[in-house]
Design an enzyme around this catalytic site. Structure first.
Site, PDB file in Angstrom:
ATOM      1  N   GLU A 129       0.849  -1.192   0.000  1.00 22.27           N
ATOM      2  CA  GLU A 129       0.000   0.000   0.000  1.00 22.27           C
ATOM      3  C   GLU A 129       0.885   1.243   0.000  1.00 22.27           C
ATOM      4  O   GLU A 129       1.915   1.299   0.665  1.00 22.27           O
ATOM      5  CB  GLU A 129      -0.906   0.012   1.233  1.00 22.27           C
ATOM      6  CG  GLU A 129      -1.859   1.199   1.263  1.00 22.27           C
ATOM      7  CD  GLU A 129      -2.807   1.187   2.454  1.00 22.27           C
ATOM      8  OE1 GLU A 129      -3.877   1.810   2.356  1.00 22.27           O
ATOM      9  OE2 GLU A 129      -2.480   0.553   3.478  1.00 22.27           O
ATOM     10  N   LYS A 170     -10.071   1.735  -2.556  1.00 27.08           N
ATOM     11  CA  LYS A 170     -10.309   1.307  -1.175  1.00 27.08           C
ATOM     12  C   LYS A 170     -11.728   1.655  -0.747  1.00 27.08           C
ATOM     13  O   LYS A 170     -12.136   2.822  -0.770  1.00 27.08           O
ATOM     14  CB  LYS A 170      -9.291   1.991  -0.265  1.00 27.08           C
ATOM     15  CG  LYS A 170      -9.250   1.499   1.170  1.00 27.08           C
ATOM     16  CD  LYS A 170      -8.089   2.181   1.885  1.00 27.08           C
ATOM     17  CE  LYS A 170      -7.831   1.608   3.259  1.00 27.08           C
ATOM     18  NZ  LYS A 170      -6.636   2.244   3.879  1.00 27.08           N
ATOM     19  N   CYS A 212      -5.954  -2.845   2.763  1.00 26.99           N
ATOM     20  CA  CYS A 212      -5.723  -2.559   4.178  1.00 26.99           C
ATOM     21  C   CYS A 212      -6.994  -2.685   5.036  1.00 26.99           C
ATOM     22  O   CYS A 212      -7.415  -3.786   5.361  1.00 26.99           O
ATOM     23  CB  CYS A 212      -5.072  -1.192   4.328  1.00 26.99           C
ATOM     24  SG  CYS A 212      -4.237  -0.958   5.932  1.00 26.99           S
TER      25      CYS A 212
END
Length: 273
Positions: free
Chosen positions: A34, A107, A149
């Site tokens: 990331e 995301k 994440c």
């Protein structure tokens, strides 16, 4: 990989590691962490943001995938929406061995937390959450779902990937020194065990000199929930052989997917999106 404040150096470092990985093991897929072209922090995202696929970083990823004839899961970079320059996303791109952009994941779940005595971070100050599930296939035989994440904390998202036939989940991620020791391995093994598939996470290396200090420890977990391999906190390339038959073996021995009481409960994707 270590991530510094110089974007061009970060990208060159990533390309160098990709070449090293291919020279050492000839992998089918190489994945990056990331925010690999930018320090992780809300004050950096606008400065380092690029359009996708026309920006410098993604052009380099396309070229390296084609040059080395591999799939590249391009970690994440801050993405600037070309239709609205005020809109920024934390975005993962996936490139085919032909250098084609075959998937792009923004995301979904933004990292907004405030842990007393630990870490406070609010991605939503500058980022917008994505609204699309993202999958790609390796040679039409092995299906991979992509999250980023904080997305890993949401079992429903992973369940939808499993319901959609995914064999593996890949999460470029940067847990920190508060959440990393507690939840990094736990969440990966939970997703792998619950859904009976492979889970891989790719983290930046730890740098105590940055404001946001990553936990590190990139990892691959198998469908039994067993850790196949893990990196340390420092810069390192790790390799894992994926047994494409293991998912079905595990699912046959412990057939939870067939035993779920979908007459009573079910996880569904909202088709409006």
């Amino acid at each position: 990989m270590k991530v510094g404040s110089d974007k061009l150096e970060n990208v060159e470092r990533a390309l160098s590691h990709i070449r090293q990985a291919v020279a050492d093991q000839k992998p089918t897929v190489v994945a990056l962490p990331e925010c690999f072209n930018s320090p992780y922090g809300t004050k950096y995202f606008a400065e380092y943001a690029e359009s996708i696929p026309g920006g410098y970083t993604t052009m380099q990823l396309s070229q390296i995938a084609k040059e080395l004839n591999i799939y590249v899961v391009g970690g994440t970079i801050p993405e600037r929406d070309p239709n609205d320059v005020k809109m920024l996303y934390n975005t993962c791109t996936v490139w085919s061995p032909c250098g084609e952009l075959i998937a792009k994941h923004r995301k979904m779940h933004l990292f907004d937390i405030d842990v007393k005595g630990g870490v406070r971070f609010k991605e939503s100050d500058v980022l917008t959450g994505g609204s699309e599930f993202t999958t790609f296939q390796l040679d039409n035989t092995f299906k991979i779902g992509v999250g980023i994440c904080y997305d890993i904390r949401f079992e429903e998202m992973a369940r939808i990937y499993r319901n959609n036939g995914c064999d593996m989940l890949i999460y470029p991620a940067a847990f920190n020194m508060t959440t990393g020791p507690l939840h990094w391995e736990l969440l990966q093994r939970a997703r792998a065990n619950d859904l009976q598939l492979y889970v891989a996470t790719i983290s930046p290396a730890r740098d105590p000199n940055f404001e946001y200090v990553a936990w590190g420890h990139s990892m691959v977990v198998d469908p039994w929930g067993k850790v196949v391999i893990t990196a340390k906190e420092s810069e390192e390339i790790i390799y894992a052989d994926i047994d494409m038959t293991l998912n079905e073996k595990v699912r046959a021995q412990i057939p939870v997917s067939k035993q779920r009481r979908i007459d009573l409960y079910e996880t569904l994707y909202d088709q409006r999106y």
